[in-house]
Design an enzyme around this catalytic site. Structure first.
Site, short mmCIF file in Angstrom:
data_model
loop_
_atom_site.label_atom_id
_atom_site.label_comp_id
_atom_site.label_asym_id
_atom_site.label_seq_id
_atom_site.Cartn_x
_atom_site.Cartn_y
_atom_site.Cartn_z
CG ASN A 12 -2.05 1.04 1.08
OD1 ASN A 12 -2.26 1.61 0.02
ND2 ASN A 12 -2.75 1.31 2.16
CD GLU A 38 -2.95 -0.75 -3.47
OE1 GLU A 38 -3.69 0.25 -3.51
OE2 GLU A 38 -3.20 -1.75 -2.77
CG ASP A 153 -4.36 -7.59 -3.30
OD1 ASP A 153 -5.32 -8.38 -3.24
OD2 ASP A 153 -4.43 -6.40 -2.98
CG ASN A 155 -8.12 -6.69 -4.68
OD1 ASN A 155 -8.42 -6.36 -3.54
ND2 ASN A 155 -7.29 -5.99 -5.43
CG HIS A 251 -2.86 -5.93 1.80
ND1 HIS A 251 -3.47 -6.91 1.05
CD2 HIS A 251 -3.39 -4.76 1.38
CE1 HIS A 251 -4.33 -6.37 0.22
NE2 HIS A 251 -4.29 -5.05 0.39
#
Length: 260
Positions: A12, A38, A153, A155, A251
């Site tokens: 992130n 990310e 990830d 999602n 995360h």
């Protein structure tokens, strides 16, 4: 046979995670490969020298849009990498920095940040289209390179034990029936969810928590990050884990040990 230890981690924002001690954590843990999703930074804005100083090579694939998406690989210098390829040759997804591939010897590692559909119908459609494009891409690659490790990830929570509130989230992006059906199709087509391989019925193990309403402190989480391997690597699996107590992001890191 050498064991390879791999961490996948949606940070992130790589600079944000670095400000919270990510580099120190890498130095302490000293795993072979860290796969980041990310990263939210242009390659030139990432302080790669911090990784180089502790013995790691870096490979970044940034999104064209500033401060958005992007993936990266940080690997020990002694790991002899044959090639790193960025993207899937699909402009719409490659512009968002969605996937990076690394080949070494007869093994290929894929690091992907799958789209989120939580911001509305348009992005949900992008997500479902990506799932189909990725499915075709990975099966084509598997014919050429059977030994695949695909981290990232995704999602998506696959089953009810992967999410804290399955009933309350049955209409939420990330736990929609069609997304979960896609995960089942994916695993049934020759791929292994390594965490569930070692922990088939373990409860309350998540990899992402909302920033809202004390979700992390109350462990109201989702398991949406995976390290997946093709069946050709099943006999080489050694361990898998989720590091829920590591906090540089919303995360947490997920771990795979594999004998190569």
């Amino acid at each position: 046979m050498n064991a390879l230890e791999i961490v996948s981690y949606n940070v992130n924002g790589i600079r944000s995670a670095n400000s919270k001690g990510l580099i120190d954590w890498i130095q302490q843990t000293s795993y072979d490969i860290y796969l980041f999703q990310e990263i939210k930074a242009n390659e030139l804005d990432i302080p790669s020298e911090l990784f180089h100083q502790i013995g790691y090579q870096t490979h970044w694939f940034s999104a064209q849009k500033k401060g958005y998406s992007g993936v990266g690989i940080v690997a020990k210098n002694e790991l002899k990498i044959d090639q790193v390829l960025k993207g899937m040759d699909m402009d719409a997804y490659d512009a968002e920095g969605r996937l990076i591939r690394m080949d070494f010897n007869d093994t290929t590692i894929i690091n992907s940040y799958f789209p989120s559909g939580s911001s509305g119908d348009e992005r949900q459609e992008v997500k479902m289209n990506y799932l189909e494009a990725y499915f075709q891409y990975i099966h084509q690659l598997k014919r050429e390179r059977p030994k695949l490790i695909i981290a990232g990830d995704y999602n998506i929570c696959h089953t009810e034990i992967d999410i804290h509130d399955p009933k309350g989230n049955k209409d939420s992006s990330g736990f929609l029936p069609e997304e979960r059906a896609w995960m089942s199709k994916y695993f049934d087509s020759g791929f292994i969810d390594t965490f569930r391989y070692f922990h088939p019925s373990t409860l309350h193990q998540y990899s992402w928590w909302s920033f809202r309403a004390g979700a992390r402190n109350n462990n109201k989480g989702w398991r949406i990050d995976y390290q997946v391997v093709s069946q050709a690597l099943e006999n080489q699996l050694a361990d898998a884990a989720i590091f829920m107590d590591v906090k540089h992001s919303d995360h947490c890191p997920i771990y795979l040990k594999i004998n190569l």
